[in-house]
Every structure is written in structure tokens, then in C-alpha cells.
Design a protein around this motif. Sequence first.
Motif, PDB file in Angstrom:
ATOM      1  N   ILE A 368      39.266  65.772  30.501  1.00  0.00           N
ATOM      2  CA  ILE A 368      40.289  65.552  32.020  1.00  0.00           C
ATOM      3  C   ILE A 368      39.691  66.250  33.568  1.00  0.00           C
ATOM      4  N   ALA A 369      38.339  66.671  32.988  1.00  0.00           N
ATOM      5  CA  ALA A 369      37.808  67.118  34.900  1.00  0.00           C
ATOM      6  C   ALA A 369      36.743  65.766  34.854  1.00  0.00           C
ATOM      7  N   VAL A 370      35.886  65.531  34.068  1.00  0.00           N
ATOM      8  CA  VAL A 370      35.434  64.145  34.063  1.00  0.00           C
ATOM      9  C   VAL A 370      36.736  62.645  34.894  1.00  0.00           C
ATOM     10  N   PRO A 371      37.230  62.469  35.029  1.00  0.00           N
ATOM     11  CA  PRO A 371      38.340  61.529  35.425  1.00  0.00           C
ATOM     12  C   PRO A 371      38.388  61.919  37.160  1.00  0.00           C
ATOM     13  N   ALA A 372      39.005  63.462  36.862  1.00  0.00           N
ATOM     14  CA  ALA A 372      39.905  64.308  38.452  1.00  0.00           C
ATOM     15  C   ALA A 372      38.610  64.781  38.869  1.00  0.00           C
ATOM     16  N   ALA A 374      35.486  62.286  39.280  1.00  0.00           N
ATOM     17  CA  ALA A 374      34.836  61.570  40.204  1.00  0.00           C
ATOM     18  C   ALA A 374      36.586  60.819  40.952  1.00  0.00           C
ATOM     19  N   GLN A 375      37.976  60.981  40.636  1.00  0.00           N
ATOM     20  CA  GLN A 375      38.506  60.476  41.350  1.00  0.00           C
ATOM     21  C   GLN A 375      38.662  61.333  43.187  1.00  0.00           C
ATOM     22  N   LEU A 376      38.879  61.713  42.681  1.00  0.00           N
ATOM     23  CA  LEU A 376      39.183  62.835  43.881  1.00  0.00           C
ATOM     24  C   LEU A 376      37.633  62.285  44.754  1.00  0.00           C
ATOM     25  N   ALA A 377      36.114  63.159  44.390  1.00  0.00           N
ATOM     26  CA  ALA A 377      35.208  62.429  45.182  1.00  0.00           C
ATOM     27  C   ALA A 377      35.313  61.195  45.841  1.00  0.00           C
ATOM     28  N   CYS A 378      35.669  60.170  44.883  1.00  0.00           N
ATOM     29  CA  CYS A 378      35.912  59.118  45.862  1.00  0.00           C
ATOM     30  C   CYS A 378      37.536  58.789  46.349  1.00  0.00           C
ATOM     31  N   THR A 379      38.231  59.494  46.630  1.00  0.00           N
ATOM     32  CA  THR A 379      39.563  60.168  47.553  1.00  0.00           C
ATOM     33  C   THR A 379      39.453  59.188  48.721  1.00  0.00           C
ATOM     34  N   PRO A 380      38.339  59.898  49.658  1.00  0.00           N
ATOM     35  CA  PRO A 380      38.669  59.848  51.316  1.00  0.00           C
ATOM     36  C   PRO A 380      38.101  58.656  51.041  1.00  0.00           C
ATOM     37  N   LEU A 381      37.098  57.855  50.715  1.00  0.00           N
ATOM     38  CA  LEU A 381      36.254  56.741  50.718  1.00  0.00           C
ATOM     39  C   LEU A 381      37.113  55.334  49.952  1.00  0.00           C
ATOM     40  N   VAL A 382      38.275  55.894  49.495  1.00  0.00           N
ATOM     41  CA  VAL A 382      38.863  54.493  48.879  1.00  0.00           C
ATOM     42  C   VAL A 382      40.130  54.632  49.870  1.00  0.00           C
ATOM     43  N   ALA A 383      40.391  55.764  50.361  1.00  0.00           N
ATOM     44  CA  ALA A 383      41.857  55.277  51.777  1.00  0.00           C
ATOM     45  C   ALA A 383      41.311  54.823  52.859  1.00  0.00           C
ATOM     46  N   ALA A 384      39.612  55.065  53.020  1.00  0.00           N
ATOM     47  CA  ALA A 384      39.459  54.514  53.836  1.00  0.00           C
ATOM     48  C   ALA A 384      39.111  52.972  54.200  1.00  0.00           C
ATOM     49  N   LEU A 391      47.908  58.555  43.003  1.00  0.00           N
ATOM     50  CA  LEU A 391      48.605  59.946  42.716  1.00  0.00           C
ATOM     51  C   LEU A 391      48.466  59.876  40.951  1.00  0.00           C
ATOM     52  N   VAL A 392      48.447  58.003  40.867  1.00  0.00           N
ATOM     53  CA  VAL A 392      48.259  58.210  39.289  1.00  0.00           C
ATOM     54  C   VAL A 392      47.471  57.621  38.757  1.00  0.00           C
ATOM     55  N   ALA A 393      46.069  57.944  39.273  1.00  0.00           N
ATOM     56  CA  ALA A 393      44.474  57.369  39.228  1.00  0.00           C
ATOM     57  C   ALA A 393      44.373  58.472  37.737  1.00  0.00           C
ATOM     58  N   VAL A 394      44.272  59.503  38.016  1.00  0.00           N
ATOM     59  CA  VAL A 394      43.887  60.810  37.129  1.00  0.00           C
ATOM     60  C   VAL A 394      44.606  60.512  36.047  1.00  0.00           C
ATOM     61  N   GLY A 395      45.464  60.654  36.082  1.00  0.00           N
ATOM     62  CA  GLY A 395      46.128  60.294  34.940  1.00  0.00           C
ATOM     63  C   GLY A 395      45.937  59.028  34.433  1.00  0.00           C
ATOM     64  N   ALA A 396      46.245  57.377  34.603  1.00  0.00           N
ATOM     65  CA  ALA A 396      45.705  56.140  34.023  1.00  0.00           C
ATOM     66  C   ALA A 396      44.084  56.691  33.610  1.00  0.00           C
TER      67      ALA A 396
END
Length: 764
Positions: A368-372, A374-384, A391-396
Motif C-alpha cells: 500500500i505504502a509504495v504506490p501511494a 509515489a502517486q502523492l509525490a507525483c500528483t502536483p506535477l501530473v496536475a500541472a 483518485l483511482v491511481a493508487v488503487g489501480a
Amino acid sequence: MRDLRLPALGAVAWIGALSGPVLVGETAFPRPVLGAALLLLVALGLALGVARRSRATVAAVVAVLLGAAAVAALHAGRVGHNPVAALAERGTLVRVTAVVTSDPRTVVGAHATEELVDLRVRAMSARGTNYRLSVPVLGLGDDSWRTVPLGATVTARGELVEADSDDVAALLVADDPTVTDEPGVWWRLSGRLRGAVRGAVAHRPADQAALVPALVDGDDADVSDTLADDFRATGLTHLLAVSGTNLTLVVGFLLVLARWCRVRGRWLYAVGAAGIAGFVVLARTEPSVVRAAAMGTVGLLAMGHHGRQRALRSLGASLLALLLLDPGLARSVGFALSVVATAGILLLGPPWRDALARWLPRWAAEAIAVPAAAQLACTPLVAAISGQVSLVAVGANLLAEPAVGPATVLGLLGGLLGLVWAPLGALSGTLASWCVAWIITVAHHGARLPTAGVGWGTGPLALLVLVVVCVVIALGAPVVLRHRIAGAASCLVLVGVSLVRLPTPGWPPDGWVMVMCDVGQGDGLVVSTGSHSAIVVDAGPDPDPMDRCLDDLGIRTVPLLVLTHFHADHVDGIDGVLAGRRVGDIWTTRLQDPPEGVATVSRASVAAGVVPHPAPYAATATVGDVTLQVLWPTADSPTQGPGDGSTANEASVVLLVVSHGLSLLLAGDVEPEGQAAIARSVPGLHVDVLKVPHHGSRYQDESWLLSLHPTVALTSVGAHNDYGHPAASTLDPLAQAGVRVYRTDQDGSLAVVGSSGGPVVVTH
């Protein structure tokens, strides 16, 4: 205390690599933003040095910043100032001898399919002068370039033109190449193994056969656009490209085999180094592969004793080395995402894992921790970049992760065994394809969840808010997750927001007249005809975005569906329009071409119990408060075509719509010849809103578009499409004429609202 000096120096090198070309005027990167970033990083470096009372740290910050900037400036100058660049400014015909440095990439244009390939020019003759040099250029040619292997030396004639990228000296529009020297032995072995990996899964379904090579060595040439879109929506795109994960899995498997064979001590380092080198050769020595090798090496170090601290130092050292060797990586989105994801895993992953491990098995906490992280760290850059938050990326990623390792290893084994005996390789390939079938299922269903792509602004305030939210989550997560009830509740909330459509306050806006739905690379327009009722013009390339858009607008009845022509990006989403809605009538173009689109519409309309018929030329229809007139195609236009895409575009239904005092021209994909014909048949036509034809393609009758004097121009276009849509040559003249220009790839869905001052556009 954690030693962050090397990571900090890596960040300073990154800013230095960005600043070098700016300081010498070789790029248009905004200087105020860069200046602020420079001051911030220098201040951080000085603060770090003061905190440690170390003059050496301060000196290192200054030295790295200046050194990286100097290297980047020299690199930019070498690429931008040479005979190739000078001849490109004049559009010179040349003959070149060059080495192919990348696999060809297919680009589907509006009128032709072409191949892009990276070249390094070694010799060139032009205007009676011979040159010996080593300069990167981008080659553009026909299908003959597909058969040229990586590493081969070729000669070709062509025209040098200026390139859009700062990383190459020019674009070579090339004729057919002649191979003068075959690739070296390593490239030939790499090609055989890559071919064996493809052969091991060639008997499997198309998506599975395409995904296994993508996982093993980044060979994504056969991945369909639909599958790529699903992976993008669910945050699984990293699986389609060479990433640090690929290298970690492959080299980690080799190390396990080595330990099983009783290899110990420093010999394990030799096996790891050989594995890294072999992976780079297998996946090609392109910048993305070198980047992946560096990040993968950091990941391998993180698995060892004191791995986290060693990996952080290695991440900083990798940044320094890569940016000094190739300053162009500083502007690469893929590089930024790789670094940020790796840093997120190293910094956030362990505390999140330890918190979850207080009440979960350690393997589950890690999963759970590893993909969560990575995804949180990348979220601002992906949004930019995309203007969306998934909101489904972590679960996927959590669901797909267990199948990634077996699929990668079995796919590689399939290739290796296939070199020895093809049936044995096919057996291993079959097992790998069963694993990727699960990943494809996760991507397919995840992309259809309502929160797969939640719109987010790309302005400074929106991104600042997102950064603050991510920082709060990063710092607060360990506190929350260490408690069983709070941690379980957080996981349930994450699942809940992934499955439930979030409310969208203010959408649709009151009094909306028309909405251009963000359906990607295609058209989907909705014209309001009353409460929960609308005319729909085109259905986009995919049913789900069209269905979601109509749901958001509350549309239950479609008295008229107009399909401007039968190309997939206008009709393949028809099931999304028909799903759960009453449809009264369907108009189509007279030209029944291409056959695939005609069959799609026929099947869907039969299921809905509606018989399509050609839009009546020059007829006027009234639906509720809406009046529409068919301006094109004419009643004597052909009903059968030669199968040419341009002909199908030309036959697009063009509608003039009047609603609530606004006039809207919905022009489909009509080509310049049709535009000129409309100009002759309807002289002096002026409109308030123009739907720009053919997604803003460069093929337009500019004088006619400007003669319409629209207040607003809307372009429906997919982000990062391969067609070059929309063209600056189409939108810039409109903007210069005072037209307010909007596009769905940047602004999302667009709603036109009537007002006393004319049309107002509300973005979503």
C-alpha cells in the motif's frame, strides 16, 4: 539526522541545467520563474551550509549551480550553433550520413502516416560543401524508415528545416534511407532478443501481445491508443515505458538467480552491474532508458543494508551525473516524474509502511505504502501537466502491482527461451500474458470509474493549494495510519472517493446554451433544448467520456443526434449517447464512409430502434428553443467515397444553430474546399460562436474563418495528440483578430452561456 546534502546538490544541478540555455538566450523558458527558483535554491543551499556550519557545503552549492549552468549553456550552444542549424534556417537540401539513435515512432497525420527517428549526423554535403560533425537531428520520413535498425549508419537526402525542440539542431524531412553500415553485434543481439520477446506472445490477444514487450523492454510500438488511454487515466502509464521498475525487476531476478547459484560478496555487484548494462542494451540507450537505469539502480540500493540512506545519496549523485552528462533531461517530463516518484518512495514510503505495519502484515503495508507515496509525490506535477488529478491511481497500482513482477520476468524468460526453442518460449510467454491480462482488466475498469480524471486547474493558486494538500497528507499520514481504526477508515475513504462521482458545484452553469464535452481527440457537442433535453452533435471516440458529460448535464432525452461524419473520433462513442436515454432521430452525412464507422452507427441505431438518415441540406428544423439549418453537404453530394480520410472529412455535416439569441456554427471536420463552397453559398455569414473545423487542423480556409467574425472560437482536441492539432497557424490569426479562443485539451469541457454582452464561456 538524515544527510540530504547530495539530494540538495542534485536539485541545485537541475536548476542550473534549466538556467544555462536561458542565460545564453537559447530557450524561451520564463526568466522570472527561473530567477525565483534560483534564488530559492541558493538560499536553501546557504541555509543548509549554515545549519551544518560548513563552508564546503556553501561552496558546493555555488559550484554545482554554476557548473551545471555552464554545461547546459555549452550543450545548448553546440546544438543551436552549427552548420546543420544554420542550413535549417534556410530550408536547405542536403545529403547526410547519420547513425540511427532511436527506434522509429509512427506519427499519424491528417493526410499521411510518417515515421520519426532520432539521428546523429556524422557527415553532410550541401551546396558543394562537405562537413564532418556530430550533431543530433530529428528525421521525418515514410514507412521505409521503419525497417532501419537502431545503431545502423545510413545515407539519405532531404530538406533541413528548423525544429521546435531545443534538443536537436534541425528536422530532416528525408527521402528513403540507404543502410551503409549495419549495427554492432550488441545491437543485433538486442534486436534478436526483443524480437524473441514479441514472438513468445505473438499468439496471444493483441493487447496482451503488446503489453508484455512494453513491460520487459519498453517496446510499446503495438500498444493501442485505447489501452494507452486507459493506462494514462489510471496512473499506470509508467508500465508502458522503460522505468526504474523494469530494471529493478529484471536485475533483481538476476541477483536472485545468482544467489541461488551460490554467488556471494562482491561478485553479486558484478552480476548487478552486468544486468544493468544488459538491460540498457536490451531496452536501447536512449535518454529515457539511461534515466530508468539510474532510478532503477537507486531502487536496488534501497533494498540493501541501510538502503534508504544510501539510496537517497545515490539519487542525488545520479541527478548530478545525469544532468552534467545530458542537461536536456532537466526539461524532460519523464525525467521529472521518475525522480519525484523515486524520492517520494524513499522519503514517504518507509514511515507510511511502518505506520501501517502496526496493524497490517508487513508485505501488505509495503504494497500500500509504495504506490501511494509515489502517486502523492507525483500528483502536483501530473496536475500541472494534464490539469487532472486521478483518485483511482493508487488503487489501480495496488491491484496491478502483484502481476507486474511475474509478467516482466516471465516475458523476459519467454524471449530467452524462445532463442533456444520457440515452443518453450511461447509457453513462458503465455504465462506472462495471463499476468498482463489482469493488469489490462484493472486499467480498463479503473479508467471507467468517475474519478479516474478529476479536473484541476493549472494556475499558480490551484497548484499551490494542491501542493499544500499533498504536504499535509504526507506529514499527517503516518500519524493517522498507525491507528487501526483511523487507518482502515482512511483506506475506505480512498476506495469510496474512487467509486463515487464527486459533485461539481457550478456545473453546468445556469443558462447554458451549448457544451463542448472534453472527450479527448474527437468531437462531442451538446445543445440545450430544455430541461434534461439536448441535441447532441457527434459522440466522441469513446462512450464513457460522452456518457459522463451527458450525465453531468442531466440529459435524459436526445430529440436529435447528428453525426457529422463516420470517422471513429466522431461516432465510436455513440453507445454513450444512447445509454439510458431516449433518442428521437439520427442525422448523418450522405457519404457512407469509412465502412467501419458506418457499421458502428448502424449497429448502435438498430439496438436503439432508430433509423439514421442523411441530414436534409438547406432544411431548417426547430427543437424547443433551438433552430438549426444544414449548410453542408449539398443534396447532390456523393454517397460513396474512395476510402480517403480527407474525403470523409469534406462530407461533414455543417450546422448553423440559433439559440437564445446566439448563433453557433458547428463545422465538423469540413476541409478548405467545403469551407470555400459554404462561403459562396452563404455569403456574409457572421456567427457568435465558431466550432473550429477539424480540431484546429492547419488545413483551413483562413479568410473564411476570419470573415465569420466570431466572438468565441472553440476547439475540441485531445491532449498530446499525434496529429499536431490544433495548429498555431489556425488559432493564432483568430486570436489576433480579437476572437476568444478556447480548447478542450487545456480548458476541459466548455459551456457557452448567453449574456447581454454576447457569449460567455465557462470552463470545467
